[in-house]
Design a protein around this motif. Structure first.
Motif, PDB file in Angstrom:
ATOM      1  N   TYR A   1      65.166 -11.973  29.236  1.00  0.00           N
ATOM      2  CA  TYR A   1      65.393 -13.409  29.162  1.00  0.00           C
ATOM      3  C   TYR A   1      66.362 -13.746  28.031  1.00  0.00           C
ATOM      4  O   TYR A   1      66.359 -13.108  26.976  1.00  0.00           O
ATOM      5  CB  TYR A   1      64.068 -14.148  28.945  1.00  0.00           C
ATOM      6  CG  TYR A   1      63.088 -13.916  30.068  1.00  0.00           C
ATOM      7  CD1 TYR A   1      63.179 -14.620  31.254  1.00  0.00           C
ATOM      8  CD2 TYR A   1      62.076 -12.953  29.949  1.00  0.00           C
ATOM      9  CE1 TYR A   1      62.288 -14.399  32.299  1.00  0.00           C
ATOM     10  CE2 TYR A   1      61.180 -12.715  30.980  1.00  0.00           C
ATOM     11  CZ  TYR A   1      61.301 -13.445  32.154  1.00  0.00           C
ATOM     12  OH  TYR A   1      60.426 -13.208  33.182  1.00  0.00           O
TER      13      TYR A   1
ATOM     14  N   LEU B   1      57.079 -22.637  30.332  1.00  0.00           N
ATOM     15  CA  LEU B   1      56.833 -21.224  30.641  1.00  0.00           C
ATOM     16  C   LEU B   1      56.648 -21.007  32.142  1.00  0.00           C
ATOM     17  O   LEU B   1      57.089 -19.993  32.690  1.00  0.00           O
ATOM     18  CB  LEU B   1      55.601 -20.735  29.878  1.00  0.00           C
ATOM     19  CG  LEU B   1      55.712 -20.711  28.352  1.00  0.00           C
ATOM     20  CD1 LEU B   1      54.374 -20.353  27.731  1.00  0.00           C
ATOM     21  CD2 LEU B   1      56.777 -19.726  27.895  1.00  0.00           C
ATOM     22  N   ASN B   2      55.993 -21.944  32.800  1.00  0.00           N
ATOM     23  CA  ASN B   2      55.782 -21.810  34.248  1.00  0.00           C
ATOM     24  C   ASN B   2      57.079 -22.001  35.024  1.00  0.00           C
ATOM     25  O   ASN B   2      57.378 -21.246  35.964  1.00  0.00           O
ATOM     26  CB  ASN B   2      54.728 -22.820  34.711  1.00  0.00           C
ATOM     27  CG  ASN B   2      53.328 -22.445  34.282  1.00  0.00           C
ATOM     28  OD1 ASN B   2      53.040 -21.268  34.068  1.00  0.00           O
ATOM     29  ND2 ASN B   2      52.471 -23.418  34.129  1.00  0.00           N
TER      30      ASN B   2
ATOM     31  N   ILE C   1      58.259 -16.927  33.255  1.00  0.00           N
ATOM     32  CA  ILE C   1      58.187 -15.869  32.245  1.00  0.00           C
ATOM     33  C   ILE C   1      57.079 -14.902  32.623  1.00  0.00           C
ATOM     34  O   ILE C   1      55.933 -15.302  32.842  1.00  0.00           O
ATOM     35  CB  ILE C   1      57.923 -16.465  30.850  1.00  0.00           C
ATOM     36  CG1 ILE C   1      58.979 -17.524  30.519  1.00  0.00           C
ATOM     37  CG2 ILE C   1      57.907 -15.379  29.798  1.00  0.00           C
ATOM     38  CD1 ILE C   1      60.385 -16.997  30.459  1.00  0.00           C
TER      39      ILE C   1
ATOM     40  N   PHE D   1      55.508 -17.872  22.089  1.00  0.00           N
ATOM     41  CA  PHE D   1      54.951 -18.132  23.415  1.00  0.00           C
ATOM     42  C   PHE D   1      55.490 -17.135  24.443  1.00  0.00           C
ATOM     43  O   PHE D   1      54.735 -16.655  25.299  1.00  0.00           O
ATOM     44  CB  PHE D   1      55.279 -19.559  23.850  1.00  0.00           C
ATOM     45  CG  PHE D   1      54.291 -20.584  23.384  1.00  0.00           C
ATOM     46  CD1 PHE D   1      53.136 -20.834  24.112  1.00  0.00           C
ATOM     47  CD2 PHE D   1      54.515 -21.300  22.220  1.00  0.00           C
ATOM     48  CE1 PHE D   1      52.222 -21.780  23.697  1.00  0.00           C
ATOM     49  CE2 PHE D   1      53.603 -22.252  21.788  1.00  0.00           C
ATOM     50  CZ  PHE D   1      52.459 -22.494  22.524  1.00  0.00           C
ATOM     51  N   LEU D   2      56.787 -16.832  24.380  1.00  0.00           N
ATOM     52  CA  LEU D   2      57.361 -15.889  25.342  1.00  0.00           C
ATOM     53  C   LEU D   2      56.736 -14.506  25.192  1.00  0.00           C
ATOM     54  O   LEU D   2      56.405 -13.851  26.188  1.00  0.00           O
ATOM     55  CB  LEU D   2      58.879 -15.814  25.133  1.00  0.00           C
ATOM     56  CG  LEU D   2      59.694 -17.072  25.447  1.00  0.00           C
ATOM     57  CD1 LEU D   2      61.171 -16.834  25.128  1.00  0.00           C
ATOM     58  CD2 LEU D   2      59.536 -17.488  26.891  1.00  0.00           C
TER      59      LEU D   2
ATOM     60  N   VAL E   1      66.081 -19.937  28.709  1.00  0.00           N
ATOM     61  CA  VAL E   1      65.209 -20.935  28.079  1.00  0.00           C
ATOM     62  C   VAL E   1      65.912 -21.432  26.831  1.00  0.00           C
ATOM     63  O   VAL E   1      66.281 -20.621  25.963  1.00  0.00           O
ATOM     64  CB  VAL E   1      63.833 -20.342  27.730  1.00  0.00           C
ATOM     65  CG1 VAL E   1      62.966 -21.393  27.049  1.00  0.00           C
ATOM     66  CG2 VAL E   1      63.146 -19.800  28.968  1.00  0.00           C
TER      67      VAL E   1
ATOM     68  N   ARG F   1      53.239 -14.482  26.630  1.00  0.00           N
ATOM     69  CA  ARG F   1      53.233 -14.474  28.095  1.00  0.00           C
ATOM     70  C   ARG F   1      53.665 -13.103  28.641  1.00  0.00           C
ATOM     71  O   ARG F   1      53.159 -12.658  29.684  1.00  0.00           O
ATOM     72  CB  ARG F   1      54.171 -15.572  28.610  1.00  0.00           C
ATOM     73  CG  ARG F   1      54.283 -15.669  30.130  1.00  0.00           C
ATOM     74  CD  ARG F   1      52.975 -16.070  30.773  1.00  0.00           C
ATOM     75  NE  ARG F   1      52.589 -17.432  30.453  1.00  0.00           N
ATOM     76  CZ  ARG F   1      52.876 -18.483  31.207  1.00  0.00           C
ATOM     77  NH1 ARG F   1      53.560 -18.322  32.334  1.00  0.00           N
ATOM     78  NH2 ARG F   1      52.466 -19.679  30.856  1.00  0.00           N
TER      79      ARG F   1
ATOM     80  N   CYS G   1      67.541 -16.705  25.415  1.00  0.00           N
ATOM     81  CA  CYS G   1      66.808 -17.792  24.774  1.00  0.00           C
ATOM     82  C   CYS G   1      67.591 -18.345  23.593  1.00  0.00           C
ATOM     83  O   CYS G   1      68.320 -17.607  22.916  1.00  0.00           O
ATOM     84  CB  CYS G   1      65.425 -17.285  24.321  1.00  0.00           C
ATOM     85  SG  CYS G   1      64.459 -18.461  23.363  1.00  0.00           S
TER      86      CYS G   1
END
Length: 463
Positions: free
Chosen positions: A227, A216-217, A221, A240-241, A352, A244, A229
Motif C-alpha cells: 500500500y 480501512l474498509n 486493507i 491502524f494499517l 491511502v 489490520r 500512504c
C-alpha cells in the motif's frame, strides 16, 4: 514467571505499552518495566511485577496493609509551586476484582424512596463528614469501600433519595475514591480515543474511530498487500494499517509493505513507539520515502557513480574504522536503490492519503503507480478540499466514481429502564473521498466504409 513466554496480545507482559483505565474513566499509557512501580496519582501505586502474567482486560484493586511502607513520587505537576507540590504515593499490593454484581454492595443496607419529594437540599450541611475527615482516612490508607460507607452513613438524607439517584451518587464517589484499574491492550482505536480525550485532535487531523474504520474498509486493507500512504497524523494511520495487516503480532509470518511518502526530511512516526512491533519489523514493513525522491527519483547510474560495492575479499582487508564507514555507505546505497524501485517499479494495491497538501494536484500523481481496480481513499478535515478533488477526478478517465462520505456516530447512554443520547459529543470526524483506479480501454479504431453498387436497382450500399 518467565515474561518471554507470555503472549503480549493476550497476557500482561514486561517491556510492552498498555493503557490503564482509571476509576475516573480516564486513561493512562504506561510502559511495563520489570522491578519498577507505576503511580496512578491519587488512586495509588503498584509494582509492575505484581500484574505480569494475568490476562489483558483484568481488573485489579490496590489495597494497603500494615506492611506498606514504600512510596513513589506522584504525577509531577507542569509548574511546581507552593500550591501544587509533588506528592508521595504509597505503593500498595494488588488483587483481582471479581465480576461486578447487579446491585452495588453499598446500597444493600440502605433504604430508598419512590420519589424525591421528601428530599430537602441543605447544601454541604447535609454531610456531617468534612473534607478534613476524608483526607485523614485517605492518609491512613483506608480502602475506598470503607470511605464511601462512612460518607453514606454520615449523609443526612441519603435514604430519602430514589434508587436511581443513590446509584448515581455512589458512582460519583467511586470515581473519586475507588482504587480499581483495568489493564488493556493498547490497540489502535484505544490510542485514538486516548488522544481525543487529551484534546490532541489537531495532531490527528480531527479523525474519529468511525471515519478511520470506514477508511480501512473502503481501502480494503488486508494482509500480504502493498500500500502507498501519506500520513500526517504522527504515525496513527500507519498504526491502524499495521494492526489490520498483521494483527499486532510481528511473528505471524504475513508479508506486506507500507510505503509512506512524507514531505519533511525525516518521517514522523512518533506514535509507533507505543506499538509492540520491534524496530526491525517496522523497518522491514514500513518504507519511508520523501516526496522529492518519489516524484523525481535518481537513476541507478547516478547512485552507482557515488558508491561501488566491494567484494568480500576487499572488505576483509579493510581496517575496523574503514569497515564501519563502508557498511554505512553500503546501507545508504541500498536505501537509494530501494527508493528507485519504490518510485518507478512497484505497483500498489491501494492508496491511502491523510495530508494537508493540495490534493487536486497531489492525488493524480500518486495514483499513477496504483494497480487497476484498486481503491483510493483520501481523508480531509474539510469537505471543500475533497469537493475540489472530486471535480478534478471526474475529468480523468483513470478514476471511477469519486464519492464523498461523512461519518457520524451519536453515542447513547443506557440506564435502568431508559435510554437517551449523551448531552455532549465530538463534533465530527472529517470527510472521506473514495474512488477506484481503472485503466481505460483504448479508443476503437474507425473502419473506413466503401460504397458498392447494387446490381438490381442501381443503388449503392456501404460495405
Amino acid at each position: 514467571m518467565d515474561s518471554s513466554k507470555l503472549d503480549p496480545l493476550k497476557q500482561i507482559a514486561l517491556d510492552q505499552f498498555v493503557i490503564i483505565t482509571l476509576p475516573s474513566e480516564k486513561c493512562k499509557i504506561v510502559e511495563l518495566k520489570g522491578n519498577t512501580s507505576v503511580s496512578l496519582g491519587k488512586f495509588g501505586a503498584f509494582h509492575v511485577n505484581d500484574i505480569v502474567g494475568y490476562p489483558l482486560g483484568t481488573k485489579f484493586e490496590i489495597y494497603y496493609d500494615s506492611e506498606t511502607v514504600e512510596t513513589i513520587g506522584g504525577d509531577e505537576p507542569v509548574k511546581p509551586n507552593k500550591k501544587n507540590k509533588i506528592t508521595k504515593v504509597n505503593i500498595g499490593k494488588v488483587r483481582i476484582v471479581e465480576k461486578d454484581t447487579k446491585r452495588d454492595d453499598g446500597l444493600d443496607n440502605v433504604g430508598n424512596s419512590h420519589n424525591n419529594k421528601e428530599l430537602i437540599n441543605l447544601g454541604s450541611d447535609i454531610q456531617k463528614m468534612t473534607s478534613d475527615d476524608i483526607e485523614a482516612l485517605k492518609k491512613q490508607s483506608t480502602s475506598a469501600n470503607e470511605i464511601i460507607s462512612k460518607i453514606i452513613e454520615s449523609h443526612g438524607t441519603f435514604d430519602k433519595k430514589t434508587l436511581f439517584s443513590q446509584e448515581k451518587y455512589l458512582k460519583r464517589k467511586k470515581q473519586k475514591f475507588d482504587k480499581q484499574f483495568v489493564v488493556n491492550y493498547l490497540s489502535a482505536n484505544l490510542l485514538l480515543q486516548y488522544l481525543i480525550d487529551k484534546n490532541d485532535i489537531q495532531r490527528i487531523m480531527d479523525m474519529s474511530e468511525e471515519s478511520i474504520g470506514m477508511l480501512l474498509n473502503l481501502a480494503n486493507i488486508r494482509p500480504n498487500g502493498t500500500y502507498l500512504c501519506m500520513d500526517e497524523t504522527g504515525g496513527l494511520l500507519i498504526y491502524f494499517l499495521l494492526e489490520r495487516m498483521f494483527g499486532g503480532d510481528d511473528t505471524t509470518g504475513a508479508t506486506g509493505k507500507i510505503v509512506v511518502v512524507h514531505e519533511n526530511e525525516h518521517p514522523n512516526f512518533d506514535l509507533l513507539k507505543y506499538s509492540n512491533y520491534s524496530e526491525k519489523f517496522i523497518a522491514e514493513h514500513v518504507i519511508p520515502i520523501s516526496i522529492l525522491e518519489y516524484f523525481e527519483p535518481r537513476t541507478v547510474e547516478e547512485v552507482e557513480l557515488d558508491f561501488k560495492p566491494l567484494s568480500r575479499e576487499e572488505v576483509s582487508e579493510l581496517k575496523s574504522g574503514a569497515k564501519n564507514t563502508y557498511f554505512r555507505k553500503l546501507k545508504w546505497h541500498k536505501i537509494h536503490l530501494q527508493a528507485i524501485d519504490v518510485a518507478t517499479k512497484w505497483v500498489y494495491d491501494g492508496l491511502v492519503v491523510a495530508t494537508t497538501l493540495h490534493l487536486p494536484t497531489l492525488l493524480p500523481q500518486l495514483g499513477k503507480r496504483v494497480h487497476g481496480s484498486r481503491p483510493i481513499v483520501c481523508y480531509s478535515q474539510f469537505k471543500e478540499v475533497l469537493l475540489e478533488l472530486s471535480h478534478t477526478l471526474y475529468d480523468d478517465l483513470n478514476y471511477l466514481a469519486p464519492t464523498i462520505i461523512e461519518t457520524k456516530c451519536r453515542p447513547y447512554q443506557s440506564i435502568r429502564g431508559r435510554i437517551h443520547p449523551l448531552m455532549t459529543m465530538k463534533g465530527g470526524g472529517g470527510y472521506l473521498l473514495w474512488c477506484h483506479k481503472v485503466i481505460p480501454a483504448p479508443e476503437p479504431e474507425l473502419i473506413p466504409t466503401e460504397s458498392v453498387p447494387n446490381n438490381d436497382k442501381g443503388d449503392t450500399v456501404e460495405k
